[in-house]
Design an enzyme around this catalytic site. Structure first.
Site, PDB file in Angstrom:
ATOM      1  N   LYS A   1      86.220  42.273  39.494  1.00  0.00           N
ATOM      2  CA  LYS A   1      85.402  42.243  40.724  1.00  0.00           C
ATOM      3  C   LYS A   1      84.192  43.144  40.589  1.00  0.00           C
ATOM      4  CE  LYS A   1      86.063  44.762  45.099  1.00  0.00           C
ATOM      5  NZ  LYS A   1      84.875  45.519  44.992  1.00  0.00           N
ATOM      6  N   ASN A   2      84.430  44.370  40.128  1.00  0.00           N
ATOM      7  CA  ASN A   2      83.331  45.337  40.101  1.00  0.00           C
ATOM      8  C   ASN A   2      82.287  44.998  39.040  1.00  0.00           C
ATOM      9  OD1 ASN A   2      84.573  46.703  42.164  1.00  0.00           O
ATOM     10  ND2 ASN A   2      85.641  48.141  40.826  1.00  0.00           N
TER      11      ASN A   2
ATOM     12  N   ARG B   1      80.025  45.720  50.268  1.00  0.00           N
ATOM     13  CA  ARG B   1      79.308  46.893  49.765  1.00  0.00           C
ATOM     14  C   ARG B   1      78.288  46.492  48.689  1.00  0.00           C
ATOM     15  NH1 ARG B   1      77.298  51.557  51.266  1.00  0.00           N
ATOM     16  NH2 ARG B   1      76.784  52.804  49.465  1.00  0.00           N
TER      17      ARG B   1
ATOM     18  N   CYS C   1      84.498  48.618  52.067  1.00  0.00           N
ATOM     19  CA  CYS C   1      85.626  49.355  52.616  1.00  0.00           C
ATOM     20  C   CYS C   1      85.132  50.549  53.423  1.00  0.00           C
ATOM     21  CB  CYS C   1      86.532  49.816  51.490  1.00  0.00           C
ATOM     22  SG  CYS C   1      87.496  48.449  50.836  1.00  0.00           S
TER      23      CYS C   1
ATOM     24  N   PRO D   1      76.596  56.732  51.676  1.00  0.00           N
ATOM     25  CA  PRO D   1      75.149  56.932  51.782  1.00  0.00           C
ATOM     26  C   PRO D   1      74.371  56.081  50.772  1.00  0.00           C
ATOM     27  CG  PRO D   1      76.201  58.826  50.735  1.00  0.00           C
ATOM     28  CD  PRO D   1      77.295  57.911  51.154  1.00  0.00           C
ATOM     29  N   ILE D   2      73.053  55.905  51.024  1.00  0.00           N
ATOM     30  CA  ILE D   2      72.233  55.137  50.070  1.00  0.00           C
ATOM     31  C   ILE D   2      71.034  55.965  49.576  1.00  0.00           C
ATOM     32  CG2 ILE D   2      72.911  52.849  50.914  1.00  0.00           C
ATOM     33  CD1 ILE D   2      70.136  52.746  52.337  1.00  0.00           C
ATOM     34  N   ASP D   3      71.139  57.297  49.750  1.00  0.00           N
ATOM     35  CA  ASP D   3      69.987  58.125  49.345  1.00  0.00           C
ATOM     36  C   ASP D   3      69.652  57.989  47.855  1.00  0.00           C
ATOM     37  OD1 ASP D   3      72.591  59.462  49.292  1.00  0.00           O
ATOM     38  OD2 ASP D   3      71.513  61.148  48.425  1.00  0.00           O
TER      39      ASP D   3
ATOM     40  N   ASP E   1      89.295  53.528  42.345  1.00  0.00           N
ATOM     41  CA  ASP E   1      89.974  52.341  42.905  1.00  0.00           C
ATOM     42  C   ASP E   1      91.450  52.257  42.521  1.00  0.00           C
ATOM     43  OD1 ASP E   1      87.717  51.530  44.213  1.00  0.00           O
ATOM     44  OD2 ASP E   1      87.175  49.952  42.798  1.00  0.00           O
TER      45      ASP E   1
HETATM   46  C1  UD1 Z   1      82.330  53.098  43.378  1.00  0.00           C
HETATM   47  C2  UD1 Z   1      82.867  53.562  42.041  1.00  0.00           C
HETATM   48  C3  UD1 Z   1      82.896  52.369  41.109  1.00  0.00           C
HETATM   49  C4  UD1 Z   1      83.663  51.227  41.744  1.00  0.00           C
HETATM   50  C5  UD1 Z   1      83.119  50.910  43.137  1.00  0.00           C
HETATM   51  C6  UD1 Z   1      83.939  49.829  43.830  1.00  0.00           C
HETATM   52  C7  UD1 Z   1      82.492  55.652  40.839  1.00  0.00           C
HETATM   53  C8  UD1 Z   1      81.498  56.678  40.393  1.00  0.00           C
HETATM   54  N1  UD1 Z   1      82.013  54.607  41.507  1.00  0.00           N
HETATM   55  O1  UD1 Z   1      81.020  52.600  43.147  1.00  0.00           O
HETATM   56  O2  UD1 Z   1      83.439  52.700  39.847  1.00  0.00           O
HETATM   57  O3  UD1 Z   1      83.527  50.101  40.947  1.00  0.00           O
HETATM   58  O4  UD1 Z   1      83.149  52.090  43.923  1.00  0.00           O
HETATM   59  O5  UD1 Z   1      84.974  50.322  44.552  1.00  0.00           O
HETATM   60  O6  UD1 Z   1      83.663  55.779  40.569  1.00  0.00           O
HETATM   61  N2  UD1 Z   1      76.624  58.446  46.699  1.00  0.00           N
HETATM   62  C9  UD1 Z   1      75.658  59.175  47.370  1.00  0.00           C
HETATM   63  N3  UD1 Z   1      74.455  58.567  47.633  1.00  0.00           N
HETATM   64  C10 UD1 Z   1      74.194  57.279  47.234  1.00  0.00           C
HETATM   65  C11 UD1 Z   1      75.189  56.552  46.544  1.00  0.00           C
HETATM   66  C12 UD1 Z   1      76.402  57.163  46.299  1.00  0.00           C
HETATM   67  O7  UD1 Z   1      75.868  60.318  47.743  1.00  0.00           O
HETATM   68  O8  UD1 Z   1      73.089  56.794  47.495  1.00  0.00           O
HETATM   69  C13 UD1 Z   1      77.927  59.090  46.429  1.00  0.00           C
HETATM   70  C14 UD1 Z   1      79.094  58.345  47.065  1.00  0.00           C
HETATM   71  O9  UD1 Z   1      79.287  58.740  48.414  1.00  0.00           O
HETATM   72  C15 UD1 Z   1      80.220  58.750  46.160  1.00  0.00           C
HETATM   73  C16 UD1 Z   1      79.556  58.830  44.782  1.00  0.00           C
HETATM   74  O10 UD1 Z   1      78.172  58.987  45.035  1.00  0.00           O
HETATM   75  O11 UD1 Z   1      80.693  60.022  46.503  1.00  0.00           O
HETATM   76  C17 UD1 Z   1      79.764  57.602  43.907  1.00  0.00           C
HETATM   77  O12 UD1 Z   1      79.375  56.451  44.653  1.00  0.00           O
HETATM   78  P1  UD1 Z   1      78.931  55.111  43.963  1.00  0.00           P
HETATM   79  O13 UD1 Z   1      79.291  55.123  42.502  1.00  0.00           O
HETATM   80  O14 UD1 Z   1      77.540  54.801  44.322  1.00  0.00           O
HETATM   81  O15 UD1 Z   1      79.824  54.067  44.707  1.00  0.00           O
HETATM   82  P2  UD1 Z   1      79.957  52.581  44.358  1.00  0.00           P
HETATM   83  O16 UD1 Z   1      78.728  52.028  43.738  1.00  0.00           O
HETATM   84  O17 UD1 Z   1      80.526  51.939  45.565  1.00  0.00           O
END
Ligand code: UD1
Length: 407
Positions: free
Chosen positions: A22-23, A93, A117, A123-125, A298
């Site tokens: 999926k990822n 997401r 989820c 966040p998206i910063d 995950d």
């Molecule tokens: C995450 C998992 C990924 C998994 C996916 C699906 C990690 C590093 N990432 O990816 O392996 O495939 O979930 O469940 O294990 N963050 C910020 N600002 C941002 C983006 C992220 O602070 O703009 C923080 C998030 O809150 C989190 C961390 O960075 O604490 C990692 O997030 P990110 O890897 O972006 O999440 P996903 O892409 O959803």
């Protein structure tokens, strides 16, 4: 099918094959928006998140067709700017991948409430930081606008989603871009392979990713196996005290395997398959999630039932520190725990059947694993959330001898 009904207490035995990841597949699907032409993906899982992604792509004029089981053809020849359905975007997401894809392709990206989820704020910063590096500016009306140019992105933290978006923008930028501190998950590397096949030049070094952008064409690729799904079935075998073999790529598992080996689990790693042999008591476990090659976030919730039926274990979540809401659903089955975010201790627990609602995708599958280990009939409602990430969950479990139905 909204409710999974499990009559648990039976050890699972047999072999399953991991589906496509999926990822990994979701970034590939959104990457087609960067291309002009036809892409073909093999090993695509039939999961809810793929269906929603294809609906979003079709809004942009990318036409998809299943040309054989698991084989998806996407024609992006007529891609045009569009506004996708807000409810699709808010249920996924991976819709954040539209930020990089649409800014790269059209010089404009409309920010929307992105879903997925709801176990913590997402966040998206870091995504916006990447957009700025490639010339995009956030306007007062919630759009990223600008003229795409090569960028130097210096991520302060590792983010899979933001790395995917940076790769999208770099792959279409005319010239050389550099991404410092990128995520290196197997699913990110599979996107790198696709972008190379589609015409971009990407070199990955210990410093980061150097990308030379190009006009991209379509490409053919096989989706890597889903290590989270594979890990889930291995855990099902161990938690129920059975013996489960999963056919999959075994090279991506290291931290997960290490955690299980340290508990004394009998894991037999072969060529293209792993067998988990349950039935003996395991020692106290410990897991700490981290970006790859750390323990995958995950696989954290599905590992907790294994801790609970053995000597317990400590869980520390460094990726999503508040990803613990599912524990209250597991407590309905008798799982005992204490702690506070980002660390909880799971105690040895006497399980009993329960009726719960899946709190999220991985928390929902953790409830299914707990139900499989609890003698008697349990019901897990809200299974649509689980089907977002697990193709044919109940039929695969039935093939392992589980007494599982859906209604
Ligand atoms: C995450 C998992 C990924 C998994 C996916 C699906 C990690 C590093 N990432 O990816 O392996 O495939 O979930 O469940 O294990 N963050 C910020 N600002 C941002 C983006 C992220 O602070 O703009 C923080 C998030 O809150 C989190 C961390 O960075 O604490 C990692 O997030 P990110 O890897 O972006 O999440 P996903 O892409 O959803």
């Amino acid at each position: 099918m909204e409710t999974v009904i499990v009559r648990g207490g039976k050890p699972l035995y047999g072999t399953v094959t991991a589906d496509g990841s999926k990822n990994a597949v979701l970034p590939l699907l959104f990457a087609t928006l960067l291309t002009d032409g036809v892409s073909v993906f093999r090993g695509v899982p039939k999961i809810g998140d793929v269906e929603v992604s294809l609906r979003i792509l079709s809004a942009f004029g990318a036409e998809s067709e299943w040309i054989a089981p698991g084989v998806l053809r996407i024609d992006a020849s007529n891609v045009r700017e569009a506004l996708p359905n807000a409810s699709d975007v808010s249920s996924l997401r991976a819709a954040t991948y539209l930020i990089g894809a649409t800014y790269a392709r059209f010089g404009r990206a409309k920010l929307m409430p992105y879903g997925g989820c709801a176990f913590c704020s997402r966040p998206i910063d870091l995504h916006l930081l990447a957009c700025r590096a490639f010339g995009g500016r956030l306007t007062d009306d919630g759009e990223i606008r600008g003229v795409l140019r090569p960028g130097y992105v210096n991520f302060p933290a590792v983010s899979v989603g933001a790395t995917v978006n940076a790769l999208f923008m770099a792959a279409l930028s005319p010239g050389e871009s550099f991404i410092r501190r990128p995520a290196r998950e197997p699913h990110v590397m599979s996107l790198v392979r696709y972008l190379r096949l589609a015409g971009a030049t990407v070199s990955v070094t210990s410093e980061g990713m150097l990308v030379r952008g190009e006009k991209l064409h379509g490409a053919e690729m096989t989706v890597i196996p889903d290590m989270i799904e594979a890990g889930t079935y291995l855990l099902a075998g161990l938690t129920t005290g059975g013996k489960v073999t999963v056919k999959t790529d075994v090279s991506h598992f290291s931290a997960f395997f290490t955690t299980l080996f340290r508990m004394g689990a009998d894991l037999r790693i072969g060529e293209g398959e792993v067998t988990a042999v349950g039935g003996k008591p395991l020692s106290f476990g410990s897991l700490k999630t981290a970006p790859y090659p750390g323990f995958p976030t995950d696989l954290h919730p599905p590992t907790v039932p294994l801790f609970a039926v053995n000597a317990g274990g400590d869980v520390s979540e460094t990726v999503f520190p508040s990803r613990f809401g599912y524990l209250s659903a597991l407590s309905e089955f008798g799982v005992r725990y204490a702690g506070e975010e980002p660390s909880f201790r799971i105690y040895p627990s006497k399980l009993h059947p329960a009726e719960v609602t899946a709190p999220d995708l991985r928390g929902g599958v953790a409830a299914v694993l707990t139900a499989l280990a609890a003698e008697g009939e349990s019901r897990i409602h809200g299974a649509t959330l689980i089907h977002r990430g697990y193709a044919g969950l109940t039929s695969k479990l039935r093939s392992l001898g589980a007494d599982v139905t859906e209604e």
